[in-house]
Design an enzyme around this catalytic site. Sequence first.
Site, short mmCIF file in Angstrom:
data_model
loop_
_atom_site.label_atom_id
_atom_site.label_comp_id
_atom_site.label_asym_id
_atom_site.label_seq_id
_atom_site.Cartn_x
_atom_site.Cartn_y
_atom_site.Cartn_z
N PHE A 134 0.82 -1.21 0.00
CA PHE A 134 0.00 0.00 0.00
C PHE A 134 0.86 1.26 0.00
CE2 PHE A 134 0.89 -0.45 4.55
CZ PHE A 134 1.15 0.86 4.91
N LYS A 158 -1.33 -7.68 -8.47
CA LYS A 158 -2.15 -7.86 -7.28
C LYS A 158 -1.80 -6.71 -6.33
CE LYS A 158 -2.47 -9.02 -3.49
NZ LYS A 158 -2.97 -8.21 -2.30
N GLU A 161 -4.72 -4.77 -0.76
CA GLU A 161 -6.14 -4.61 -0.47
C GLU A 161 -6.40 -3.37 0.38
OE1 GLU A 161 -4.40 -7.28 2.73
OE2 GLU A 161 -4.13 -6.89 0.59
N CYS A 266 9.86 1.58 3.27
CA CYS A 266 10.92 0.66 3.69
C CYS A 266 12.27 1.34 3.80
CB CYS A 266 11.00 -0.53 2.73
SG CYS A 266 11.39 -0.08 1.02
N GLU A 366 10.61 -3.71 12.21
CA GLU A 366 10.31 -2.55 11.38
C GLU A 366 8.97 -1.98 11.85
OE1 GLU A 366 10.37 -1.48 6.65
OE2 GLU A 366 9.35 -3.33 7.25
#
Length: 467
Positions: A134, A158, A161, A266, A366
């Site tokens: 996301f 993909k 969501e 990240c 993280e």
Amino acid sequence: MSRSKHWTSILDPGTQRLLSRVPSSTHDEIQTAVHAAETAQDAWAARGFQSRREYLLDWIDVLREMTPDIVACLCREVGKTLADANTEVFRGLDCIHAACSIGTEMAGMYLGSDPTILQTFYEPVGVCVTIAPFSYPFMIPLWSLPYALITGNTVILKPSEKAPSLSTLLADAVIRTGFPPGIFNILHGDRTTVRTLVPNPSVQAISFVGSETAAREVHDLARTAGKRIQAECGGKNHGVVLDDASMMPTLYAIAGSAFGATGQRCMALSVAIFVGGTREWIPKLVDLAQSMVVGMGGDEDTKLGPLINRAAKERVVGVIDRAVDEGAMVLLDGRDVSVPRYPEGNFVGPTILMGVETYMECYQMEIFGPVLICMQVDTLDEAIDLINQNRYGNGCSIFTTSGKQAKTFQRRVNVGQIGINIPLIAPYGPAVRTSNKDSFLGDRHAPGKTYWPFFTTVKTVSARWDQ
């Protein structure tokens, strides 16, 4: 319209207003998408490199025209600031340009001076899958999709969501560009969709970016099924501050990297290591972080938008709570930040922790939120040792005016991506991400100009024609 019985509500992260509903693709829908991609692949490969590149260059033009819609979607659904959203669009388009710049590399090799002629050919692997997070729903799919397409493959995206709408804009651009049917496909859903899609016999290669837990599951699933896989996953990026660094530019760089994008990237710098006397700079860093405006992403003054959803806020706040329980000291607390007019927003303000030990949860994991850990050591050697003992190898930075110290740092740290006087965020399109240790799983790093062979197989042909 999907026939799925399982739908997820997508809420505005700042207001909790319903934005959309996203289905979890059914088994039949997954099979249909894979079949469409497989059926279209031979004709797409037969078009040749030049023709495929023209489609991608036209795609860039269409996406550039759609920039206002893309930026609005990123601000609305992900909570990005206007600056972050515009930068994401720029970097995403840069990735397509980089894919279009490969050419002579794909020509293979020809040796014809001997009576035996030897040639190598690069051919597409077939159907390729991109599974995106996301955090960068526009840019990260474009790390892999253009390379798969230009090498003659068809693709299935993909998206997360949690932020599915951007994929619809990408698909709309594909249609407006005039790509043939079946070249670009989208499947929605969570891990259930992934568990059905990845093992499909027609799928040949998978590109994944996301959390470490999900990366390991996708990697193992792909390996078991004999697929090519590259998975970019977790990070704990350290920044080392030396005494000879320029103080204010360094502190601005650290604050921007740690708290920009609300820490949901990240490459966020999540640990600052202050060496020697630079520990005296920490109060100025706290003041700087405290001045950063928290608000809705679409507001001009906002520096930090909301976290993606309520669960993300609860997770970040929980990590801070447990850090305090373990003995960490909170120098700046963003847990109870208040944003006027948006009391229901998923907001967490800049948070700075000190007194953190390496065994604590907040250091080991993280966090993926606006939380910066400040640590103190006496020497550069100690800082390097701290970085090298960490299990992640996504990125690290050093701030110094000494070329000698910078060279020592870049030679001795065992981390794949290094910044010198910059907090490493993400390389430009032609550059390859080179994270290592527990931050990468798979066959070949992405993106970059040397990434394309991941999507090809090589044939070597030796021929002799006697006259």
